[in-house]
Design a protein around this motif. Structure first.
Motif, mmCIF file in Angstrom:
data_model
loop_
_atom_site.group_PDB
_atom_site.id
_atom_site.type_symbol
_atom_site.label_atom_id
_atom_site.label_comp_id
_atom_site.label_asym_id
_atom_site.label_seq_id
_atom_site.Cartn_x
_atom_site.Cartn_y
_atom_site.Cartn_z
ATOM 1 N N GLY A 122 0.300 7.014 -3.739
ATOM 2 C CA GLY A 122 0.713 7.591 -5.012
ATOM 3 C C GLY A 122 1.840 6.748 -5.557
ATOM 4 O O GLY A 122 1.836 5.534 -5.443
ATOM 5 N N THR A 123 2.856 7.421 -6.116
ATOM 6 C CA THR A 123 3.996 6.717 -6.678
ATOM 7 C C THR A 123 5.189 6.849 -5.742
ATOM 8 O O THR A 123 5.453 7.913 -5.197
ATOM 9 C CB THR A 123 4.363 7.271 -8.064
ATOM 10 O OG1 THR A 123 4.661 8.657 -7.952
ATOM 11 C CG2 THR A 123 3.220 7.057 -9.047
ATOM 12 N N ALA A 124 5.893 5.753 -5.565
ATOM 13 C CA ALA A 124 7.076 5.730 -4.700
ATOM 14 C C ALA A 124 8.238 5.125 -5.478
ATOM 15 O O ALA A 124 8.064 4.166 -6.231
ATOM 16 C CB ALA A 124 6.809 4.919 -3.441
ATOM 17 N N PHE A 125 9.419 5.690 -5.295
ATOM 18 C CA PHE A 125 10.639 5.227 -5.945
ATOM 19 C C PHE A 125 11.637 4.920 -4.836
ATOM 20 O O PHE A 125 11.985 5.800 -4.050
ATOM 21 C CB PHE A 125 11.175 6.332 -6.863
ATOM 22 C CG PHE A 125 12.245 5.893 -7.815
ATOM 23 C CD1 PHE A 125 11.934 5.505 -9.105
ATOM 24 C CD2 PHE A 125 13.580 5.886 -7.429
ATOM 25 C CE1 PHE A 125 12.928 5.116 -9.992
ATOM 26 C CE2 PHE A 125 14.580 5.503 -8.297
ATOM 27 C CZ PHE A 125 14.260 5.119 -9.595
ATOM 28 N N GLY A 175 9.065 11.814 -12.383
ATOM 29 C CA GLY A 175 9.144 12.008 -10.938
ATOM 30 C C GLY A 175 8.300 11.017 -10.165
ATOM 31 O O GLY A 175 7.818 10.026 -10.708
ATOM 32 N N CYS A 176 8.126 11.313 -8.891
ATOM 33 C CA CYS A 176 7.377 10.442 -8.000
ATOM 34 C C CYS A 176 6.857 11.281 -6.842
ATOM 35 O O CYS A 176 7.286 12.400 -6.641
ATOM 36 C CB CYS A 176 8.256 9.295 -7.500
ATOM 37 S SG CYS A 176 9.737 9.822 -6.629
ATOM 38 N N ASP A 177 5.936 10.714 -6.094
ATOM 39 C CA ASP A 177 5.420 11.402 -4.914
ATOM 40 C C ASP A 177 6.343 11.238 -3.710
ATOM 41 O O ASP A 177 6.463 12.136 -2.886
ATOM 42 C CB ASP A 177 4.023 10.870 -4.558
ATOM 43 C CG ASP A 177 3.018 11.158 -5.651
ATOM 44 O OD1 ASP A 177 2.919 12.337 -6.069
ATOM 45 O OD2 ASP A 177 2.346 10.216 -6.108
ATOM 46 N N VAL A 178 6.993 10.069 -3.616
ATOM 47 C CA VAL A 178 7.891 9.768 -2.500
ATOM 48 C C VAL A 178 9.146 9.113 -3.049
ATOM 49 O O VAL A 178 9.071 8.181 -3.848
ATOM 50 C CB VAL A 178 7.223 8.805 -1.484
ATOM 51 C CG1 VAL A 178 8.208 8.315 -0.453
ATOM 52 C CG2 VAL A 178 6.041 9.461 -0.823
#
Length: 82
Positions: free
Chosen positions: A3-6, A66-69
């Motif tokens: 997914g998306t990670a920041f 936001g993000c997933d992680v």
């Protein structure tokens, strides 16, 4: 799962490797650091953003929806524990 990670503190020793590993596993990675630059070992798909973790408004703007992680690699001190 991907997914998306920041990654906050992406320019440090741990942050650079976290970004590299997440991107290699297929995550859409945003690498956040005070300088905002990219490391040579990161693929071109990594998005970079210049932000200071202590600036709440700037951090919220960088995170957007936001993000997933979220991976925070910035060292804490006594002022951070509250």
């Amino acid at each position: 799962m991907t997914g998306t990670a920041f990654v906050i503190g992406a320019s440090g020793q741990i942050g650079r490797q976290a970004v590299r590993a997440l991107a290699a596993d297929g995550w859409q990675v945003t690498a956040a650091s005070r300088a905002g630059g990219a490391a040579e070992e990161w693929p071109g798909t990594v998005r970079t953003v210049r932000v200071d973790r202590t600036d709440d408004a700037a951090l919220a703007a960088a995170l957007g929806a936001g993000c997933d992680v979220l991976v925070d690699c910035v060292a804490y001190d006594g002022g951070d524990g509250g």
